[in-house]
Write a protein that holds these residues in place. Sequence first.
Motif, PDB file in Angstrom:
ATOM      1  N   PRO A   1     -12.011   0.208  -7.881  1.00 35.55           N
ATOM      2  CA  PRO A   1     -10.676   0.662  -8.498  1.00 35.55           C
ATOM      3  C   PRO A   1      -9.329   0.180  -7.830  1.00 35.55           C
ATOM      4  O   PRO A   1      -9.394   0.302  -6.691  1.00 35.55           O
ATOM      5  CB  PRO A   1     -11.035   1.998  -8.533  1.00 35.55           C
ATOM      6  N   ILE A   2      -8.361  -0.525  -8.591  1.00 34.19           N
ATOM      7  CA  ILE A   2      -7.141  -0.817  -7.978  1.00 34.19           C
ATOM      8  C   ILE A   2      -6.187  -0.178  -8.636  1.00 34.19           C
ATOM      9  O   ILE A   2      -6.155  -0.008 -10.120  1.00 34.19           O
ATOM     10  CB  ILE A   2      -6.844  -2.310  -8.121  1.00 34.19           C
ATOM     11  N   LEU A   3      -5.156   0.420  -8.163  1.00 34.80           N
ATOM     12  CA  LEU A   3      -3.917   1.297  -8.882  1.00 34.80           C
ATOM     13  C   LEU A   3      -2.854   0.073  -9.484  1.00 34.80           C
ATOM     14  O   LEU A   3      -2.310  -0.525  -8.605  1.00 34.80           O
ATOM     15  CB  LEU A   3      -3.705   2.212  -7.836  1.00 34.80           C
ATOM     16  N   GLU A   4      -2.837  -0.004 -10.571  1.00 32.77           N
ATOM     17  CA  GLU A   4      -1.966  -1.016 -11.220  1.00 32.77           C
ATOM     18  C   GLU A   4      -0.860  -0.129 -12.135  1.00 32.77           C
ATOM     19  O   GLU A   4      -1.382   0.493 -12.999  1.00 32.77           O
ATOM     20  CB  GLU A   4      -2.750  -2.028 -12.127  1.00 32.77           C
ATOM     21  N   GLY A   5       0.377  -0.158 -11.940  1.00 31.06           N
ATOM     22  CA  GLY A   5       1.002   0.837 -12.314  1.00 31.06           C
ATOM     23  C   GLY A   5       0.643   2.157 -12.071  1.00 31.06           C
ATOM     24  O   GLY A   5       0.597   2.656 -11.028  1.00 31.06           O
ATOM     25  N   GLU A   6       0.612   3.047 -12.994  1.00 27.25           N
ATOM     26  CA  GLU A   6      -0.056   4.470 -12.907  1.00 27.25           C
ATOM     27  C   GLU A   6      -1.198   4.808 -13.209  1.00 27.25           C
ATOM     28  O   GLU A   6      -1.846   5.720 -13.049  1.00 27.25           O
ATOM     29  CB  GLU A   6       0.788   5.368 -14.034  1.00 27.25           C
ATOM     30  N   ARG A   7      -2.162   3.557 -13.090  1.00 25.83           N
ATOM     31  CA  ARG A   7      -3.479   3.818 -13.606  1.00 25.83           C
ATOM     32  C   ARG A   7      -4.484   3.001 -12.591  1.00 25.83           C
ATOM     33  O   ARG A   7      -4.041   1.963 -12.306  1.00 25.83           O
ATOM     34  CB  ARG A   7      -3.931   3.659 -14.925  1.00 25.83           C
ATOM     35  N   PHE A   8      -5.568   3.651 -12.396  1.00 29.81           N
ATOM     36  CA  PHE A   8      -6.668   2.717 -11.745  1.00 29.81           C
ATOM     37  C   PHE A   8      -7.599   2.034 -12.783  1.00 29.81           C
ATOM     38  O   PHE A   8      -7.866   2.730 -13.881  1.00 29.81           O
ATOM     39  CB  PHE A   8      -7.607   3.722 -11.001  1.00 29.81           C
ATOM     40  N   VAL A   9      -7.830   0.661 -12.459  1.00 28.91           N
ATOM     41  CA  VAL A   9      -8.580  -0.121 -13.422  1.00 28.91           C
ATOM     42  C   VAL A   9      -9.490  -0.921 -12.159  1.00 28.91           C
ATOM     43  O   VAL A   9      -9.396  -0.855 -11.002  1.00 28.91           O
ATOM     44  CB  VAL A   9      -7.831  -0.912 -14.168  1.00 28.91           C
ATOM     45  N   PRO A  10     -10.572  -1.830 -12.778  1.00 34.65           N
ATOM     46  CA  PRO A  10     -11.287  -2.259 -12.118  1.00 34.65           C
ATOM     47  C   PRO A  10     -10.721  -3.527 -11.562  1.00 34.65           C
ATOM     48  O   PRO A  10      -9.933  -4.118 -12.203  1.00 34.65           O
ATOM     49  CB  PRO A  10     -12.691  -2.810 -12.996  1.00 34.65           C
ATOM     50  N   ARG A  11     -10.788  -3.917 -10.217  1.00 38.68           N
ATOM     51  CA  ARG A  11     -10.208  -5.137  -9.710  1.00 38.68           C
ATOM     52  C   ARG A  11     -11.028  -6.363 -10.148  1.00 38.68           C
ATOM     53  O   ARG A  11     -12.313  -6.345  -9.902  1.00 38.68           O
ATOM     54  CB  ARG A  11     -10.209  -4.749  -8.195  1.00 38.68           C
TER      55      ARG A  11
END
Length: 248
Positions: free
Chosen positions: A238-248
Amino acid sequence: MSVSGQRDAGVRFAWGEAGARACGGDLAVVVDVLSFSTTLTVAVERGIEVFPFRWADARAAAYASECGAVLAVGRSEARDGEVSLSPASVRRAVDVDRLVLPSPNGSTISSALASSGTTVLGGCLRNAASVARSVADLLDEGRGPLTVVAAGERWPDDSLRPADEDLWGAGAILAALDDRGVGGFAQEARTAERAFRSVRDELGRALVACESGAELIGKGYADDVAIAGEVDSCEVVPILEGERFVPR
């Protein structure tokens, strides 16, 4: 607070938000094994976007509404079918694609570091090898320095309580980086790496016996401790992009 010794290193280790800020670095892995980052990996591998949030009160409900997300409630508050900070509850969840996950430790640290421009990854025992692979790639691209952050727990006066499980989770990532030939470890990072190696062969027993694990089991959450101990079972980072964690 001076951390000049670690600031000379490319791979650092810190406890909590204050330690992470003191260490600095452009890249951080936040480790909160019981249970924020373990729950995070379970969610993200199921395709759920995770919004970390500092407060578990009315502000969290309002934020979840703004995000069009389900709010994870406290373990003790959860009714049948409700999602909580428990990774077992997220594994059972149905029709959830966005989740606000309040946590005084992992969520708070992740959000604080991201607000300062740091690239934040979520790590735990479940995805240690995968995180190390991603981090090694990022370091090769010139990103870094890296700080691996053990979140720890809180004492009743809200001060940091170091937690064995987070030391081991951070150490698992650092050991995997060491095995990949990544160098430049601060002494603190080397100590965490060795702590994991010392317990690796009996990790399941250690998680059950440590203070946080025993507390969760005593409250009826043995499944959460078992999930946390699924070492290298998860390939998602998981990577934090903006305000949310998504899969890298």
